[in-house]
Design a protein around this motif. Structure first.
Motif, PDB file in Angstrom:
ATOM      1  N   SER A 177      27.975 -29.757  -4.463  1.00 25.49           N
ATOM      2  CA  SER A 177      27.791 -29.273  -3.204  1.00 25.49           C
ATOM      3  C   SER A 177      28.585 -30.313  -2.076  1.00 25.49           C
ATOM      4  N   HIS A 178      28.474 -31.603  -2.294  1.00 32.12           N
ATOM      5  CA  HIS A 178      29.268 -32.205  -1.470  1.00 32.12           C
ATOM      6  C   HIS A 178      30.639 -32.341  -1.839  1.00 32.12           C
ATOM      7  N   GLY A 179      31.582 -32.636  -0.605  1.00 28.53           N
ATOM      8  CA  GLY A 179      32.885 -32.682  -0.567  1.00 28.53           C
ATOM      9  C   GLY A 179      32.911 -34.172  -0.031  1.00 28.53           C
ATOM     10  N   ILE A 180      33.734 -34.241   1.135  1.00 30.46           N
ATOM     11  CA  ILE A 180      33.979 -35.523   1.776  1.00 30.46           C
ATOM     12  C   ILE A 180      33.041 -35.917   2.706  1.00 30.46           C
ATOM     13  N   ASP A 181      32.097 -35.006   2.790  1.00 32.40           N
ATOM     14  CA  ASP A 181      30.660 -35.516   3.651  1.00 32.40           C
ATOM     15  C   ASP A 181      29.934 -36.707   3.214  1.00 32.40           C
ATOM     16  N   HIS A 182      29.202 -37.180   4.015  1.00 30.81           N
ATOM     17  CA  HIS A 182      28.517 -38.306   3.590  1.00 30.81           C
ATOM     18  C   HIS A 182      27.333 -38.050   2.706  1.00 30.81           C
ATOM     19  N   ILE A 200      35.940 -28.513 -14.986  1.00 28.01           N
ATOM     20  CA  ILE A 200      35.482 -29.916 -14.766  1.00 28.01           C
ATOM     21  C   ILE A 200      35.487 -30.415 -13.207  1.00 28.01           C
ATOM     22  N   GLY A 201      36.629 -30.195 -12.670  1.00 27.02           N
ATOM     23  CA  GLY A 201      37.083 -30.735 -11.432  1.00 27.02           C
ATOM     24  C   GLY A 201      36.083 -29.920 -10.406  1.00 27.02           C
ATOM     25  N   VAL A 202      36.266 -28.762 -10.866  1.00 26.06           N
ATOM     26  CA  VAL A 202      35.354 -27.978  -9.835  1.00 26.06           C
ATOM     27  C   VAL A 202      33.595 -28.111  -9.818  1.00 26.06           C
ATOM     28  N   TYR A 203      32.963 -28.289 -10.992  1.00 32.35           N
ATOM     29  CA  TYR A 203      31.710 -28.732 -10.963  1.00 32.35           C
ATOM     30  C   TYR A 203      31.462 -30.131 -10.355  1.00 32.35           C
ATOM     31  N   GLY A 204      32.634 -31.062 -10.918  1.00 33.09           N
ATOM     32  CA  GLY A 204      32.596 -32.226 -10.053  1.00 33.09           C
ATOM     33  C   GLY A 204      31.874 -33.501 -10.469  1.00 33.09           C
ATOM     34  N   HIS A 205      31.396 -34.263  -9.668  1.00 28.36           N
ATOM     35  CA  HIS A 205      30.942 -35.721 -10.067  1.00 28.36           C
ATOM     36  C   HIS A 205      29.828 -35.766 -11.063  1.00 28.36           C
ATOM     37  N   ARG A 265      36.206 -25.292   1.155  1.00 26.08           N
ATOM     38  CA  ARG A 265      35.021 -26.188   0.309  1.00 26.08           C
ATOM     39  C   ARG A 265      35.802 -26.939  -0.857  1.00 26.08           C
ATOM     40  N   ARG A 266      35.064 -27.950  -1.145  1.00 27.91           N
ATOM     41  CA  ARG A 266      35.369 -28.921  -2.156  1.00 27.91           C
ATOM     42  C   ARG A 266      36.005 -27.992  -3.658  1.00 27.91           C
ATOM     43  N   SER A 267      35.166 -27.135  -4.141  1.00 30.35           N
ATOM     44  CA  SER A 267      35.579 -26.498  -5.278  1.00 30.35           C
ATOM     45  C   SER A 267      36.566 -25.589  -5.002  1.00 30.35           C
ATOM     46  N   ARG A 268      36.966 -25.067  -3.895  1.00 32.77           N
ATOM     47  CA  ARG A 268      37.966 -24.199  -3.571  1.00 32.77           C
ATOM     48  C   ARG A 268      39.323 -25.057  -3.515  1.00 32.77           C
TER      49      ARG A 268
END
Length: 473
Positions: A26-31, A172-177, A336-339
């Motif tokens: 759910s996080h992108g560039i936010d803290h 993998i990139g979309v699901y993320g960290h 959004r980061r996923s997009r």
């Protein structure tokens, strides 16, 4: 000012709901709030190792011998070039300190607006080009694998293969960290096993005393050695985004541990795989590594080797796509980061298909990327110097503030110190280049390319001088 958020007294090993591997991050560039921090720095080793047990390292190792170096000289170059992974590790410590990705932390160096330019060039554009190059390399291995099972690599099949590889990568990139942390340990183990077989086959036949028929000497030798070090160093220097993968660690995490596990994760596999490429080049023609290495391997293992090349490229490209998605957000695109990861992938796939099916576009891109050390070297140095000047104290909340007058707004949204340091270091480095073109300084030195050391040294000194007295703890 350091973040006022209190450090936790215990370390959580459980991922929060926002970063579970089975859910889209759910996080992108936010803290990242302290209560959502978790994990141990040793997890960084497998993240970086999975991305560096790859085909490109074999190619580069073989290229060093093709350039005219003896095996001993090539091995020394490989070790020296990969020492730059220490810088990648140093940059990673800013992630836990700020709870933010590199794409945001660099606002402290360039200002809010200046950092958008930085992310557009050294973040997004270069990442997408690397994505396309790696995807093309993986596609070549996959085409060979498809033909081994009896399917002709026609144009529709090639398109389908590229889309399939890109689809796995972007998933993998979309699901993320969270998925990267969970998935990359088994990937590292699998790739290590596969390349272990490659190592056994290569070591049986390698010429450990290899010296070329016409050994290099004098200026020609120095030019080749420095060029080889630059070629190797371009890998770790391309990861100015290492904080992206450490930012979920608690703020109290040991900086030494973050540096160590990050640097080792890149250094160890890169040295080993590059060395295998150099060793193989003593007995086979590594101008076509994929075909040449199969000649050394047992027949039954050839499909496994090709599959390993594809998996290794997926691992490195998933990290590239992930960071490129964050860079796109940091440029200012409200998405959004996923997009944003999907946008990056779409552009990279389009470039790859155009290159494979229509033109030699990737050759042009490859030549351009040879010059990236002109900017990436100074950019990484400025980042590392800023960490030292601030003693790795970053206020994550303040870095998120993009409003005029905010702490990292500087002058009209630009920090002149960062811009002057990077552009000044890059400009002088460009005069020292001897790759796609020969700069006047390189020409005067007989083809010795000092772009990397000169650019990094000058940018570091400039930034330290210009920021002197302007950094508050």
């Amino acid at each position: 000012m350091a973040s006022s958020t209190p450090a936790p007294t215990t370390r959580s090993s459980t991922a929060p709901d926002s970063d579970r591997p089975t859910r889209i991050e759910s996080h992108g560039i936010d803290h990242i709030p302290e209560e959502e921090r978790y994990g141990h720095p040793r997890e960084l080793f497998s993240i970086w190792a999975a991305a560096n047990v790859n085909y490109l390292s074999l190619v580069i190792g073989g290229a060093l011998v093709l350039m005219g170096l003896s095996l001993a000289q090539a091995l020394v170059v490989i070790v020296i070039g990969n020492l730059f992974w220490l810088l990648t590790g140093v940059l990673a410590i800013s992630g836990p300190a700020a709870g933010a990705p590199s794409e945001v932390i660099t606002r402290a160096m360039y200002g809010v607006r200046g950092n958008r330019v930085n992310n557009a060039v050294t973040g997004w554009m270069i990442s997408v080009c690397y994505f396309a190059l790696n995807l093309a390399a993986a596609a070549g291995a996959a085409f060979a694998l498809v033909e081994k099972v009896g399917i002709a690599a026609s144009t529709p099949v090639k398109i389908g293969v590229v889309l399939a590889i890109a689809g796995l990568t972007l998933t993998i990139g979309v699901y993320g960290h969270g998925l990267i942390v969970r998935l990359y340990l088994p990937i590292t183990i699998a790739l290590t096993a596969a390349f272990g077989v490659v190592a056994y086959a290569v070591l049986l036949k390698a010429d450990f005393g290899y010296v070329p028929d016409a050994p290099l000497g004098g200026t020609e030798l120095w030019a080749t050695v420095i060029g080889g070090v630059t070629l190797i160093a371009a890998g770790p220097l391309s990861y100015t985004t290492s904080a992206d993968f450490s930012r979920y660690l608690p703020s109290a995490t040991s900086a030494k541990a973050v540096i160590g596990w990050t640097a080792l994760g890149g250094f160890v596999p890169s040295v080993v795989v590059c060395a295998l490429g150099a060793l193989a080049a003593t007995v086979v023609d590594m101008t076509d590594p994929q075909t040449a290495l199969q000649a050394l391997l047992p027949g039954w293992f050839a499909p496994v080797f090709l599959l390993a090349l594809v998996v290794g490229t997926i691992a490195i490209n998933a990290m590239t796509a992930y960071s490129a998605g964050l860079a796109l957000q940091a440029v200012g695109l409200r998405i959004r980061r996923s997009r944003s990861v999907l946008v990056d992938g779409t552009v990279a796939v389009a470039l790859t298909l155009y290159a494979l099916l229509v033109s030699n576009f990737l050759d042009t891109v490859s030549n351009v990327l040879q010059l990236t050390v002109v900017l990436l070297g100074p950019a990484m140095t400025v980042y590392a110097v800023d960490i030292l000047l601030r003693r790795n104290r970053y206020d994550g909340a303040a870095l998120m503030d993009e409003n005029p007058g905010s702490r990292f707004w500087f002058a009209a949204g630009f920090n002149p110190a960062g811009a002057v340091a990077v552009l000044g270091g890059g400009a002088v480095a460009a005069l020292c280049v001897d790759t796609a073109y020969t700069g006047p300084i390189a020409a005067a030195l007989g083809g010795v390319d000092l772009a990397l050391p000169v650019g990094m040294l000058l940018s570091g000194v400039l930034y330290a001088l210009l920021m002197r007295g302007r950094v508050s703890a």
